[in-house]
Design a protein around this motif. Structure first.
Motif, mmCIF file in Angstrom:
data_model
loop_
_atom_site.group_PDB
_atom_site.id
_atom_site.type_symbol
_atom_site.label_atom_id
_atom_site.label_comp_id
_atom_site.label_asym_id
_atom_site.label_seq_id
_atom_site.Cartn_x
_atom_site.Cartn_y
_atom_site.Cartn_z
ATOM 1 N N UNK A 189 -61.948 -0.174 1.301
ATOM 2 C CA UNK A 189 -61.071 -0.083 0.141
ATOM 3 C C UNK A 189 -60.282 1.224 0.162
ATOM 4 N N UNK A 190 -58.997 1.112 -0.090
ATOM 5 C CA UNK A 190 -58.136 2.272 -0.095
ATOM 6 C C UNK A 190 -57.604 2.654 1.263
ATOM 7 N N UNK A 191 -58.143 2.058 2.322
ATOM 8 C CA UNK A 191 -57.710 2.375 3.678
ATOM 9 C C UNK A 191 -57.062 1.178 4.375
ATOM 10 N N UNK A 192 -57.592 -0.007 4.129
ATOM 11 C CA UNK A 192 -57.084 -1.215 4.766
ATOM 12 C C UNK A 192 -56.329 -2.063 3.749
ATOM 13 N N UNK A 193 -55.334 -2.776 4.232
ATOM 14 C CA UNK A 193 -54.571 -3.678 3.389
ATOM 15 C C UNK A 193 -54.392 -5.008 4.094
ATOM 16 N N UNK A 194 -54.804 -6.081 3.438
ATOM 17 C CA UNK A 194 -54.598 -7.409 3.987
ATOM 18 C C UNK A 194 -53.367 -8.020 3.331
ATOM 19 N N UNK A 195 -52.581 -8.710 4.112
ATOM 20 C CA UNK A 195 -51.389 -9.355 3.601
ATOM 21 C C UNK A 195 -51.108 -10.599 4.430
ATOM 22 N N UNK A 196 -50.175 -11.402 3.955
ATOM 23 C CA UNK A 196 -49.809 -12.577 4.734
ATOM 24 C C UNK A 196 -48.326 -12.854 4.593
ATOM 25 N N UNK A 197 -47.777 -13.468 5.611
ATOM 26 C CA UNK A 197 -46.405 -13.932 5.623
ATOM 27 C C UNK A 197 -46.476 -15.436 5.810
ATOM 28 N N UNK A 198 -46.337 -16.166 4.722
ATOM 29 C CA UNK A 198 -46.488 -17.607 4.772
ATOM 30 C C UNK A 198 -45.461 -18.268 5.695
ATOM 31 N N UNK A 199 -44.250 -17.738 5.695
ATOM 32 C CA UNK A 199 -43.197 -18.311 6.529
ATOM 33 C C UNK A 199 -43.517 -18.179 8.011
ATOM 34 N N UNK A 200 -44.230 -17.127 8.365
ATOM 35 C CA UNK A 200 -44.588 -16.891 9.757
ATOM 36 C C UNK A 200 -45.995 -17.356 10.093
ATOM 37 N N UNK A 201 -46.697 -17.896 9.098
ATOM 38 C CA UNK A 201 -48.084 -18.330 9.288
ATOM 39 C C UNK A 201 -48.927 -17.228 9.911
ATOM 40 N N UNK A 202 -48.785 -16.045 9.362
ATOM 41 C CA UNK A 202 -49.456 -14.886 9.920
ATOM 42 C C UNK A 202 -50.140 -14.073 8.831
ATOM 43 N N UNK A 203 -51.335 -13.625 9.130
ATOM 44 C CA UNK A 203 -52.087 -12.727 8.265
ATOM 45 C C UNK A 203 -52.191 -11.382 8.961
ATOM 46 N N UNK A 204 -52.064 -10.322 8.193
ATOM 47 C CA UNK A 204 -52.098 -8.981 8.751
ATOM 48 C C UNK A 204 -53.236 -8.174 8.157
#
Length: 127
Positions: free
Chosen positions: A65-80
């Motif tokens: 927490x506070x160091x990592x960030x999860x995100x996604x780009x639905x158009x690219x079908x990608x999670x970061x």
């Protein structure tokens, strides 16, 4: 067939950053949970972060927490997974995982609730 392919792993110094990507295919992933787990040598696989594909809600392990960030780009079908302020204890193989919505946004830390897994990408953080 649902497939998850991780990339972006590598070597970083303490305090540095890495960005992992998970390319997802085989589903619209509507209602799915996408998550990141990691496994260090000699340790069990542990939860890192999760995101609801449709709604975008996120959940993190206390250790990141506070160091990592999860995100996604639905158009690219990608999670970061953006990893900042890296520590040596972050060294592990990082796995992308996905599950259907039957558990809703609960039990996110339980690896056994996830249906699909990538093969992992190595992250090494030097001290």
């Amino acid at each position: 067939q649902v497939q998850l392919v991780e990339s972006g792993g590598g070597l970083a110094q303490t305090g540095g950053s890495l960005r992992l990507s998970c390319a997802a295919s085989g589903s619209t992933f509507s209602g799915y949970i996408l998550g990141w787990f990691r496994q260090a040598p000699g340790k069990e696989r542990e939860f890192v972060a999760a995101i609801h594909w449709s709604g975008g809600m996120t959940y993190y392990a206390n250790s990141v927490k506070g160091r990592f960030t999860i995100s996604r780009d639905n158009a690219k079908n990608t999670v970061y997974l953006q990893m900042d302020s890296l520590k040596p204890e972050d060294t592990a193989v990082y796995y992308c995982a996905a599950r259907t919505g039957r558990y809703y946004f609960t039990n996110l830390e339980r690896s056994e609730t996830y249906d699909y897994w990538g093969r992992g990408t190595q992250v090494t953080v030097s001290s």
